[in-house]
Design a protein around this motif. Sequence first.
Motif, mmCIF file in Angstrom:
data_model
loop_
_atom_site.group_PDB
_atom_site.id
_atom_site.type_symbol
_atom_site.label_atom_id
_atom_site.label_comp_id
_atom_site.label_asym_id
_atom_site.label_seq_id
_atom_site.Cartn_x
_atom_site.Cartn_y
_atom_site.Cartn_z
ATOM 1 N N ARG A 232 0.832 -1.194 0.000
ATOM 2 C CA ARG A 232 0.000 0.000 0.000
ATOM 3 C C ARG A 232 0.876 1.258 0.000
ATOM 4 N NH1 ARG A 232 -3.541 -0.676 5.258
ATOM 5 N NH2 ARG A 232 -4.317 1.349 4.566
ATOM 6 N N TRP A 233 0.250 2.396 -0.161
ATOM 7 C CA TRP A 233 0.985 3.666 -0.181
ATOM 8 C C TRP A 233 1.400 4.094 1.219
ATOM 9 C CZ3 TRP A 233 -0.753 7.893 2.593
ATOM 10 C CH2 TRP A 233 -2.046 7.790 3.126
ATOM 11 N N GLY A 234 0.582 3.726 2.199
ATOM 12 C CA GLY A 234 0.786 4.158 3.573
ATOM 13 C C GLY A 234 -0.494 3.925 4.355
ATOM 14 N N ARG A 235 -0.571 4.465 5.549
ATOM 15 C CA ARG A 235 -1.775 4.294 6.368
ATOM 16 C C ARG A 235 -1.835 5.411 7.411
ATOM 17 N NH1 ARG A 235 -2.195 -0.956 8.596
ATOM 18 N NH2 ARG A 235 -0.497 -1.788 7.331
ATOM 19 N N ARG A 271 -1.796 -2.254 17.511
ATOM 20 C CA ARG A 271 -0.453 -1.860 17.093
ATOM 21 C C ARG A 271 -0.290 -2.079 15.584
ATOM 22 N NH1 ARG A 271 3.763 -1.780 21.066
ATOM 23 N NH2 ARG A 271 2.845 -0.995 23.000
ATOM 24 N N VAL A 272 0.524 -1.230 14.951
ATOM 25 C CA VAL A 272 0.837 -1.474 13.544
ATOM 26 C C VAL A 272 1.543 -2.828 13.449
ATOM 27 C CG1 VAL A 272 0.961 0.956 12.918
ATOM 28 C CG2 VAL A 272 3.026 -0.201 13.715
ATOM 29 N N PRO A 273 1.467 -3.504 12.309
ATOM 30 C CA PRO A 273 1.957 -4.889 12.230
ATOM 31 C C PRO A 273 3.472 -4.990 12.324
ATOM 32 C CG PRO A 273 1.304 -4.093 10.075
ATOM 33 C CD PRO A 273 0.865 -3.046 11.048
ATOM 34 N N TYR A 274 3.924 -6.200 12.655
ATOM 35 C CA TYR A 274 5.347 -6.502 12.519
ATOM 36 C C TYR A 274 5.679 -6.523 11.034
ATOM 37 C CZ TYR A 274 5.453 -8.015 17.417
ATOM 38 O OH TYR A 274 5.390 -8.060 18.781
ATOM 39 N N SER A 275 6.610 -5.714 10.629
ATOM 40 C CA SER A 275 6.989 -5.671 9.215
ATOM 41 C C SER A 275 8.347 -5.009 9.086
ATOM 42 C CB SER A 275 5.963 -4.882 8.402
ATOM 43 O OG SER A 275 6.413 -4.675 7.074
ATOM 44 N N GLY A 276 9.148 -5.510 8.152
ATOM 45 C CA GLY A 276 10.431 -4.900 7.875
ATOM 46 C C GLY A 276 10.360 -3.789 6.850
ATOM 47 N N VAL A 277 9.155 -3.525 6.324
ATOM 48 C CA VAL A 277 8.992 -2.449 5.337
ATOM 49 C C VAL A 277 9.329 -1.114 5.986
ATOM 50 C CG1 VAL A 277 7.324 -1.193 3.919
ATOM 51 C CG2 VAL A 277 7.274 -3.699 4.005
ATOM 52 N N GLU A 278 10.137 -0.307 5.309
ATOM 53 C CA GLU A 278 10.510 0.988 5.858
ATOM 54 C C GLU A 278 9.392 1.998 5.650
ATOM 55 O OE1 GLU A 278 14.256 2.529 4.599
ATOM 56 O OE2 GLU A 278 15.266 1.468 6.242
ATOM 57 N N ALA A 279 9.222 2.851 6.638
ATOM 58 C CA ALA A 279 8.161 3.856 6.580
ATOM 59 C C ALA A 279 8.655 5.161 7.188
ATOM 60 C CB ALA A 279 6.928 3.363 7.329
ATOM 61 N N GLY A 286 0.780 19.163 11.364
ATOM 62 C CA GLY A 286 1.429 19.300 12.650
ATOM 63 C C GLY A 286 0.931 18.268 13.643
ATOM 64 N N TYR A 287 1.391 18.392 14.877
ATOM 65 C CA TYR A 287 1.108 17.354 15.876
ATOM 66 C C TYR A 287 -0.360 17.275 16.265
ATOM 67 C CZ TYR A 287 0.748 20.855 19.643
ATOM 68 O OH TYR A 287 0.350 21.903 20.437
ATOM 69 N N GLN A 288 -1.141 18.306 15.950
ATOM 70 C CA GLN A 288 -2.562 18.291 16.297
ATOM 71 C C GLN A 288 -3.436 17.733 15.175
ATOM 72 O OE1 GLN A 288 -2.836 22.531 17.441
ATOM 73 N NE2 GLN A 288 -3.236 21.835 19.527
ATOM 74 N N GLY A 289 -2.822 17.341 14.074
ATOM 75 C CA GLY A 289 -3.571 16.806 12.943
ATOM 76 C C GLY A 289 -3.362 15.314 12.773
ATOM 77 N N PRO A 290 -3.724 14.774 11.620
ATOM 78 C CA PRO A 290 -3.575 13.339 11.377
ATOM 79 C C PRO A 290 -2.111 12.949 11.224
ATOM 80 C CG PRO A 290 -4.198 14.432 9.361
ATOM 81 C CD PRO A 290 -4.246 15.481 10.434
ATOM 82 N N ALA A 291 -1.827 11.692 11.497
ATOM 83 C CA ALA A 291 -0.482 11.149 11.318
ATOM 84 C C ALA A 291 -0.559 10.003 10.313
ATOM 85 C CB ALA A 291 0.068 10.653 12.651
ATOM 86 N N PHE A 292 0.481 9.884 9.499
ATOM 87 C CA PHE A 292 0.523 8.832 8.480
ATOM 88 C C PHE A 292 1.900 8.169 8.484
ATOM 89 C CE2 PHE A 292 -2.416 12.071 6.929
ATOM 90 C CZ PHE A 292 -3.514 11.329 6.537
ATOM 91 N N VAL A 294 4.067 6.400 5.775
ATOM 92 C CA VAL A 294 4.053 6.287 4.316
ATOM 93 C C VAL A 294 5.211 5.415 3.867
ATOM 94 C CG1 VAL A 294 2.886 8.487 4.006
ATOM 95 C CG2 VAL A 294 5.385 8.435 4.009
ATOM 96 N N TYR A 295 4.950 4.616 2.810
ATOM 97 C CA TYR A 295 5.889 3.608 2.336
ATOM 98 C C TYR A 295 6.471 4.024 0.980
ATOM 99 C CZ TYR A 295 2.952 1.216 5.786
ATOM 100 O OH TYR A 295 2.236 0.888 6.902
ATOM 101 N N GLU A 296 7.146 3.079 0.348
ATOM 102 C CA GLU A 296 7.861 3.393 -0.884
ATOM 103 C C GLU A 296 6.926 3.867 -1.992
ATOM 104 O OE1 GLU A 296 11.110 4.283 -2.930
ATOM 105 O OE2 GLU A 296 11.078 3.561 -0.855
ATOM 106 N N ASN A 297 5.729 3.302 -2.101
ATOM 107 C CA ASN A 297 4.822 3.726 -3.167
ATOM 108 C C ASN A 297 4.384 5.179 -3.007
ATOM 109 O OD1 ASN A 297 4.908 1.346 -4.588
ATOM 110 N ND2 ASN A 297 3.036 0.500 -3.705
ATOM 111 N N PHE A 298 4.367 5.663 -1.785
ATOM 112 C CA PHE A 298 4.080 7.086 -1.574
ATOM 113 C C PHE A 298 5.113 7.935 -2.300
ATOM 114 C CE2 PHE A 298 4.737 11.042 0.754
ATOM 115 C CZ PHE A 298 3.444 11.548 0.836
ATOM 116 N N ARG A 299 6.374 7.514 -2.224
ATOM 117 C CA ARG A 299 7.436 8.258 -2.895
ATOM 118 C C ARG A 299 7.279 8.211 -4.410
ATOM 119 N NH1 ARG A 299 8.750 11.985 0.212
ATOM 120 N NH2 ARG A 299 8.782 11.223 2.363
#
Length: 401
Positions: A232-235, A271-279, A286-292, A294-299
Amino acid sequence: MLKRLAPLSALTLLLAAPAYAQASDDEFQQCIATLGDQAREAGLSESAIEKALSDVTRLERVISSDRSQPEFVQTFWQYLDQRVTDRRVERGRELLEEHEDLLWRIHADYGVRPQYLVALWGMETNFGGYFGDVPVIDALATLACDTRRSDFFRTQVVEAVRILDEGHMDREGMVGSWAGAMGHTQFMPSTFTAYAVDYDGSGRIDLWNSLPDAFASSANYLQSLGWVDGQRWGREVILPEGFDYALAAPDERRAVSEWRALGVLQTDGQRVPYSGVEAELMLPSGYQGPAFLVYENFRKIMRWNASTSYALAVGVLADRIAGAGDLAALPAEPPEAMRIDDVKALQEALNALGYDAGPVDGQPGPQTRQAIRGFQQDTGLPADGHPSPRVLEAVRARGDG
C-alpha cells in the motif's frame, strides 16, 4: 540530437524565479524559428514542424497563470476537502466497477492496482471531466519563449511536435492545461513520449479519448518509477501520548516494526503490524492533525507530483474508492492557514536566529521545516516542524528577546 528531459508533472514545475521579462513580438517570432530548428535537429519531419509552429499564438493568459501567486499556503485539510469529496469517492467507486475488467488487465501487465489509477484520474481531471481548454502547442511555445523555465519548455515543444509527427494526435486535438499537461491523467509531452502506450491496439496513442491508453500509460509510468505491487501507499496511524514528534522527519525512516515498538497504533487501536517495510512518519497538519506512516509507493506518487498534500490525497482517495472510510483524525475546526508573507517572515526570522530555513520564498519546504523543528526542540515546543501562526509568534518573540 536534442536530449530529452526527464518527465515531470506540470504542477512540479511551478518554481519561483526572482525576475523575468516578456519577449517582444519580434523576439517571439525568432524564438519560434529557433524551436523549429531544434525540432529539425531532433530528426522530426518538416511537415510536422510546419503544422505545429506555422501559426503559433502567444497566450497572455498562460503568462498570467505562470506569474500568479497564491496569497495563502493552503492547509492540508483545505487541500483534502477540495479534492477527496464524498461525491468524488462515490463516482470513483462507480467507475472502478464500470472499468473493472480493463483495470485488472492493466494490473496484470504493469502491477498497479485499479484504485490507484482511478484515484490519479480523479485527481488530475475529475475522471475526465475537464482536460483543460488551452491549445498545448501555443501554451508550450508561450512558456518556451518566456524567460522563466525556457529550457524545459523548449524541450516540451519538441516532444509535442514528436507526438504530432508520430501521428498520435492532430494539433487541434492537443488541448490541455495552461502549462501543457494533456489527457485524462495530464501527461507532459516528455512523459507522453517516454511512457505512453497504445494499449487499445489502435496504432496510435490517444490519452484524450482512449481510457485503455490513458490507464495503461499511467501504470507504465508508475511501474517505471519502481511501483511495488501488493504494497500500500501508507496508512493513517495514531501516536501515543508523549510521542517524540521530531521523529516525523524524512531522515527518520525506519521499519514498521520499529514504529510498532514506539507505540504507534492503527486507527482501530491495534499496534501497527510486525513488518520490515521501511516507513516515514508524516504530520501534514502538525502534531494536532492526522499522522501517516508512508511507504515506498508514496514516494512514487511524489515523483508524479512533488507535493506531499497531493500524494497523501491520492492515497486517501484510492483507499476510499477501494472501500475504506474517512480519516479518523478529522479536525473539530479547520486549522488556520498562513499567508505567504507570514511564511516569508518566519523564514527570515529563523535565519536571523541562526536556524537555516533556506531562501525566503514563502514555500515551507524540507529545509524550512527542519529549521522550525530545530527551533521547537530548543524552546520546548512540540517538534513537528510544522509552520503555523503559533510558531511564527514564538520565533518573533525569541527574536525580540
